[in-house]
Design a protein around this motif. Structure first.
Motif: not given
Length: 262
Positions: A4-22, A58-68
């Motif tokens: 039940e404790a709130r996560a300090a960091l929650e990264v979910t289904a994150l995709d990141v590409s740079l210069s067209g490369r995953a 850096v922007p994600a192409t998919r997914g999300r990042v939440q802090v607190m």
């Protein structure tokens, strides 16, 4: 840690590409208050990219990042970040205290001078890392270990809920590493969540509460005692069966398992 404790960091289904490369694919990772987690992987595995995505740089192409519980864009003040030491301009004419005060820029404002309250916070952060007596020293005169502690103090001055550490031990002697490790474990005991990249794999096994192995995606995530399968480390780092590091890692996991069982 309860579910039940709130996560300090929650990264979910994150995709990141740079210069067209995953770079990152389907990365999910959570940290709760009080956890000290090592993010481990070979060079090019995406560790620094993940750190910068968490910071919103850096922007994600998919997914999300939440802090607190909030999107990272609204929660940046809750994050402390310690970059690699070589990324800072140590020849810039600033004192130790002035560098630490730059960690409060978002709170003070660009054109305002720090007040007594801000100087007090800087002093407390420096005391935390054992550098209070060096507050007025020019940063160009510091040793490597002292410089790293200044960067840690700059990150701590805002009392962050989440602390990101990018290779904090690189180039440091053993006493400096031990001093910083003591600071990090004390912060975790007080409820701060810490995510650290490091090449010191053996120390991570001994000191961190959790290990996350990545190579573009999460390969394994758990307490060190559960990561004794040599195949996991071979996959993450490309180690051969007879590599001394592999044998040392498996031995370190076995030793921690024995200590924990006592």
């Amino acid at each position: 840690m309860t579910g039940e404790a709130r996560a300090a960091l929650e990264v979910t289904a994150l995709d990141v590409s740079l210069s067209g490369r995953a770079i990152l694919r389907d990365v999910s990772l959570s940290l709760h208050p009080g956890e000290f987690v090592a993010l481990l992987g070979a060079n090019g595995a995406g560790k620094t990219t993940l750190m910068r995505t968490i910071l919103g740089l850096v922007p994600a192409t998919r997914g999300r990042v939440q802090v607190m519980g909030s999107p990272v864009q609204r929660a940046r003040k809750a994050i402390g970040y310690v970059p690699q030491r070589h990324e800072f301009a140590w020849d810039f004419p600033m004192s130790v205290e002035q560098v630490v005060l730059t960690g409060l820029t978002a709170h003070i404002g660009w054109l305002r001078r720090p007040g007594a309250h801000h100087h007090r916070l800087a002093g407390e952060a420096l005391a935390r890392v054992g550098l209070h007596d060096l507050a007025n020293r020019p940063i160009a005169q510091l040793s490597g270990g002292q410089r790293q502690r200044v960067l840690v103090a700059r990150a701590l001055v805002t009392d962050p809920a989440l602390l990101l550490l990018d290779e904090p031990f690189t180039g440091l002697d053993m006493p400096s590493q031990e001093a910083l490790t003591g600071v990090f474990t004390a912060l975790a005991a007080e409820g701060c969540a810490l995510l650290m990249t490091t090449h010191d794999l053996i120390a991570a096994v001994h000191e961190c509460s959790r290990l996350c192995l990545i190579d573009g995606t999460v390969l394994a995530d758990g307490i060190p005692e559960t990561l004794g399968d040599p195949a996991l480390w071979q996959q993450a780092f490309g180690l051969s069966n007879h590599n001394p590091l592999l044998q040392a890692l498996v031995g370190a996991v076995h030793h921690r398992k024995q200590v924990t069982a006592c």
